[in-house]
Design an enzyme around this catalytic site. Structure first.
Site, short mmCIF file in Angstrom:
data_model
loop_
_atom_site.label_atom_id
_atom_site.label_comp_id
_atom_site.label_asym_id
_atom_site.label_seq_id
_atom_site.Cartn_x
_atom_site.Cartn_y
_atom_site.Cartn_z
N GLU A 174 0.84 -1.21 0.00
CA GLU A 174 0.00 0.00 0.00
C GLU A 174 0.87 1.25 0.00
O GLU A 174 0.90 2.01 0.97
CB GLU A 174 -0.96 -0.04 1.18
CG GLU A 174 -1.94 -1.21 1.05
CD GLU A 174 -3.10 -1.17 2.02
OE1 GLU A 174 -3.50 -0.07 2.42
OE2 GLU A 174 -3.58 -2.25 2.40
N SER A 197 9.78 -2.07 10.95
CA SER A 197 9.68 -2.01 9.50
C SER A 197 9.96 -3.35 8.86
O SER A 197 10.87 -4.07 9.23
CB SER A 197 10.69 -0.98 8.98
OG SER A 197 10.84 -1.12 7.59
N HIS A 415 -17.91 -9.39 6.26
CA HIS A 415 -16.55 -8.86 6.47
C HIS A 415 -15.84 -9.69 7.53
O HIS A 415 -16.39 -9.90 8.61
CB HIS A 415 -16.60 -7.39 6.93
CG HIS A 415 -15.25 -6.77 7.06
ND1 HIS A 415 -14.89 -5.98 8.14
CD2 HIS A 415 -14.16 -6.83 6.27
CE1 HIS A 415 -13.64 -5.57 7.97
NE2 HIS A 415 -13.17 -6.07 6.86
N HIS A 416 -14.66 -10.19 7.19
CA HIS A 416 -13.81 -10.91 8.14
C HIS A 416 -12.50 -10.16 8.28
O HIS A 416 -11.56 -10.42 7.52
CB HIS A 416 -13.52 -12.33 7.65
CG HIS A 416 -14.70 -13.25 7.70
ND1 HIS A 416 -14.70 -14.47 7.05
CD2 HIS A 416 -15.89 -13.16 8.35
CE1 HIS A 416 -15.87 -15.08 7.29
NE2 HIS A 416 -16.60 -14.30 8.06
N HIS A 485 -8.26 -8.27 1.30
CA HIS A 485 -7.49 -7.05 1.55
C HIS A 485 -6.21 -7.38 2.32
O HIS A 485 -6.21 -8.30 3.14
CB HIS A 485 -8.33 -6.04 2.34
CG HIS A 485 -9.27 -5.26 1.47
ND1 HIS A 485 -9.32 -3.89 1.47
CD2 HIS A 485 -10.16 -5.69 0.53
CE1 HIS A 485 -10.21 -3.49 0.58
NE2 HIS A 485 -10.74 -4.56 0.00
N GLU A 486 -5.17 -6.62 2.05
CA GLU A 486 -3.85 -6.80 2.68
C GLU A 486 -3.25 -8.18 2.42
O GLU A 486 -2.33 -8.60 3.11
CB GLU A 486 -3.89 -6.53 4.21
CG GLU A 486 -4.20 -5.12 4.60
CD GLU A 486 -5.69 -4.87 4.71
OE1 GLU A 486 -6.13 -3.80 4.26
OE2 GLU A 486 -6.41 -5.72 5.24
N GLU A 504 -7.34 -6.27 -2.70
CA GLU A 504 -6.85 -4.90 -2.56
C GLU A 504 -5.37 -4.93 -2.94
O GLU A 504 -5.01 -4.74 -4.09
CB GLU A 504 -7.06 -4.40 -1.13
CG GLU A 504 -6.65 -2.96 -0.96
CD GLU A 504 -6.59 -2.59 0.51
OE1 GLU A 504 -6.00 -3.33 1.32
OE2 GLU A 504 -7.11 -1.51 0.84
N GLU A 510 -9.22 4.20 -0.18
CA GLU A 510 -9.33 4.61 1.22
C GLU A 510 -8.26 5.64 1.59
O GLU A 510 -8.45 6.44 2.50
CB GLU A 510 -9.23 3.39 2.14
CG GLU A 510 -7.87 2.70 2.11
CD GLU A 510 -7.85 1.34 2.81
OE1 GLU A 510 -8.89 0.68 2.85
OE2 GLU A 510 -6.77 0.95 3.29
C1 NOJ Z 1 -8.23 -2.15 5.77
C2 NOJ Z 1 -9.09 -2.36 4.59
O1 NOJ Z 1 -8.43 -2.05 3.39
C3 NOJ Z 1 -10.31 -1.50 4.77
O2 NOJ Z 1 -11.12 -1.55 3.62
C4 NOJ Z 1 -11.04 -1.95 6.00
O3 NOJ Z 1 -12.15 -1.14 6.21
C5 NOJ Z 1 -10.14 -1.88 7.22
N1 NOJ Z 1 -8.93 -2.56 6.97
C6 NOJ Z 1 -10.79 -2.47 8.46
O4 NOJ Z 1 -10.90 -3.86 8.31
CA CA Z 2 -5.97 -1.83 3.15
#
Ligand code: NOJ
Ligand code: CA
Length: 705
Positions: A174, A197, A415-416, A485-486, A504, A510
């Protein structure tokens, strides 16, 4: 310099013919003959490869090899090239940028043998749009397990190309892109390294990265394909030698991977083109992945959605957690007994408002974050963390929401957030998916914010790569779609598991609330991150001044409103969010119409003009109608896109509805100024389309049959 050897257009091999010496050299050309890959064993017994394009070197001789505790696959005493085979087929993706994809290449296998008799295979493939190779450890008596220490793969550049890249990091993608000549990367990519880091030591970049030669006649994208059972690859940069070398993510004991023969590594891929749009059009990475492994894919459906989400980002004093009692009881807590903080938007009444909005506007789904127990426990970066994936908070009536959503014809997206406690997520996975099925959820957004538990791992290490793939396979068994995500950057796995509908794994929308995404960012992502698979970028930001909300967000979005519409076309994905608040969309119903209309699945895509870091204009034909859509974005500079509509069906008139920046629009000074106009066009039309600084445009073209 590579010399091209061919008879009747077919690649030929030198090598076995060289008889009793250990040397070999073999050539394999692309089907169109423009790309030649040559491989040989050098004087030290090290395997190398080099690549030329249109007779000019792209990759100078570069080493290959693997180093493990059990076998030294760096130097070899013998090499035997197999024969070149040709492959030509087409396949139909479940969703994507094209209805059908051609997979056409020549393949050369080479068997390498070490002085102590251990064997390693190299498999090379040369396509018209690039080259790829992988290591294969065959089943053999003297090699069983390998404790992998290093991969010797090099990409030695023949020229000092200009790269667009993000810093090498074991945990995150990111970041904003750096544009730099490889020779100057050390000056241009400098980052603070704090104690936690996970930046790769020295100078390194992530893949995918895109690069261009100064004469504009060569563009390459370096990445990997089919990342399974292996750590992700970054690239160490040697700026003096213009060399990039594979850097595999280790675990915290320094081991890069535990392999068991037979084993094939991911492909190392280099997309090669003489123009930038062809990098965007390349399907090389998908082609290198296995065909779809899911027999019945009818349940995999593109989704457009809104979500209880942006409310939390922009502040407004809203929280994911139900209570303010952080860490009330460490470990598994009795969350249900905690007092509500009264600022929790994942409540039944609010969720119903989003369901109403989705239903009124023909959107497929609603995502709700902060619905489940555990957010109170997520106060620190490295504390013990556990979310419960079958325990809704007291104000989230999961049964009533299921009933209401079904009545309104809307699908709920689960959402998890695991807070990077992947070990615990695996323990709960059966229960979590069962809970989803019981309550009618077809898709889940997963998340891995923070440092990975088990603490031996990084986001891109072998154990985590296995984890993400395990979750995707398990989800497929349960007919569940995944939006990760991540997670580690994608490598085309979604061809094999199209239920991995988006990820993502890059700096998404965001970040407009946390410093902003400079306009050039979304002119680079399609050349880099998106080559591995679609992104849940979360476009659709209509109210761009996020500081106006008063709390929370610290920045203004670096975009015009019209540009946000363009992103639905330039950043194609079968999963697209309309990220903004329903009330903000209600203020601009005419612009929102484009989000309602834009398809998520395409029959055809044509990149009309593109330059990484500068601009992209792409036209796509809907898979379910004859409508075309065009999206265009610029960087921080105003420009006029020259749109050649010759791809339209000849003789047919189309009505184009054009959503564009108003003449005085500007991503900083006047971001919400847009215009909508219609125009009659046909295949002979050449359309000059102005774009504001940091702006963009979107068009829908409907044939008038
Ligand atoms: C990071 C995610 O990219 C974001 O979309 C999410 O809302 C937050 N984490 C919380 O889970
Ligand atoms: Ca993210």
């Amino acid at each position: 310099m590579i010399t091209r050897l061919s008879i009747l257009g077919l690649p030929i091999l030198l090598g076995a013919a060289l008889c009793c010496t250990t040397a070999y050299a073999a050539d394999v050309a692309s089907p169109d003959g423009r790309i030649i890959l040559q491989t040989e064993l050098d004087a030290d017994g090290r395997p190398t490869y080099s690549v030329s394009f249109d007779g000019r070197d792209v990759i100078a001789p570069s080493h290959l090899g693997l180093l493990s505790d059990e076998a030294d696959f760096i130097t070899f005493s013998n090499a035997t090239p197999g024969s070149v085979s040709s492959h030509d087929s087409t396949w139909q993706p479940v969703w994507g940028e094209f209805a059908s994809v051609r997979d056409h290449y020549n393949e050369l296998p080479v068997r390498l043998t070490t002085a102590d008799g251990k064997q390693l295979d190299l498999i090379f493939r040369v396509y018209d749009d690039g080259v790829a190779f992988r290591y294969h450890i065959p089943e053999q008596k003297s090699v069983n397990y390998l404790t992998l220490r290093d991969e010797a793969t090099e990409f030695n550049l023949a020229d000092d190309l200009t790269f667009f890249c993000i810093p090498g990091d074991y945990d995150t993608d990111e970041r904003l892109y750096v544009k730099s000549a490889l020779s100057k990367l050390g000056e241009n990519m400098q980052l603070p390294r704090h104690s936690e880091s996970s930046l790769i030591p020295g100078l390194a970049m992530q893949t995918p990265t895109v690069a261009r030669r100064d004469d504009g006649k060569l563009y390459i994208n370096i990445h990997e394909a089919a990342l399974k059972g292996y750590p992700a690859m970054a690239l160490e940069a040697d700026t003096a030698r213009l060399s990039l070398k594979a850097h595999l993510t280790p675990d915290r004991n320094g081991v890069r991977g535990y392999l068991q023969a037979p084993f094939a590594t991911p492909w190392r891929s280099i997309i090669i083109a003489d123009n930038a749009p062809d990098i965007l059009a390349s399907q090389l990475i998908l082609n290198l992945n296995d065909p779809c492994a899911i027999a019945d894919t009818d349940w995999i459906k593109p989704m457009k959605f809104v979500g209880v989400w942006w409310e939390m980002f922009i502040g407004r004093n809203r929280t994911w957690a139900y209570s303010d009692k952080y860490n009330a009881k460490p470990g598994v807590t009795d969350y249900a007994s905690l007092p509500s903080n009264g600022r929790h938007p994942a409540n039944t009444e609010n969720v119903k408002r989003y369901i109403d909005f989705a239903s009124e506007n023909g959107l497929d789904g609603v995502l709700v974050e902060g619905w489940n127990e555990g957010w109170e426990d997520w106060a620190g970066w490295v504390k013990n963390r556990q979310f419960l994936f079958d325990k809704p908070y007291p104000d989230f009536d999961v049964d009533e929401i299921q009933r209401y959503a079904a009545e309104k014809g809307v699908k709920m997206i689960m959402h998890h957030e695991t807070a990077a406690n992947a070990a615990d997520y695996e323990r709960q996975l059966d229960t979590a998916f069962r809970f989803m099925k019981e309550h009618g959820y077809p898709a889940v957004k997963t998340g891995y914010v923070g440092m990975i538990i088990p603490r031996s791992e990084y986001h891109s290490s072998q154990w985590m790569v296995d984890h993400y793939n395990y979750v995707v396979r398990k989800a497929a068994d349960n007919r569940i779609m995944i939006d990760a995500h991540e997670a580690v950057r994608p490598t085309g796995i979604s061809r094999t598991y199209p239920n991995l509908i988006a990820q993502e794994s890059a700096r998404g929308g965001e970040w407009e609330s946390m410093g902003g995404n400079p306009p050039e960012h979304t002119t680079i992502l399609p050349f880099t991150r998106l080559k591995g698979g679609p992104m849940d970028y979360t476009p659709g930001l209509f109210v761009t001044d996020l500081t106006a909300y008063g709390e929370g967000a610290t920045s203004k979005g670096l975009t015009t409103l019209a540009r946000q519409l363009a992103l639905y076309v330039t950043m194609a994905s079968p999963l697209q969010m309309a990220c903004d608040l329903p009330d903000n969309y209600r203020k601009y119903p005419d612009a929102f119409q484009f989000i309602r209309d834009v398809p998520l699945d395409w029959a055809d895509s044509r990149w009309l003009e593109a330059e990484p870091g500068d601009f992209i204009t792409v036209a796509r034909r809907d898979k379910n109608s004859d409508d075309w859509y065009i999206g265009g974005v610029s960087d921080e500079n105003a420009r006029t896109a020259e749109i050649d509509l010759s791809f339209l069906e000849p003789g047919v008139k189309y009505i184009a509805t054009i959503y564009e920046d108003a003449p005085d629009a500007d991503y900083k000074a006047n971001p919400q100024a847009y215009r909508i106009r219609t125009k009659k066009v046909d295949s002979r039309t050449r359309l000059p389309q102005p774009i504001a600084p940091g702006g963009g445009f979107a068009m829908r073209l409907i044939p008038q049959h």
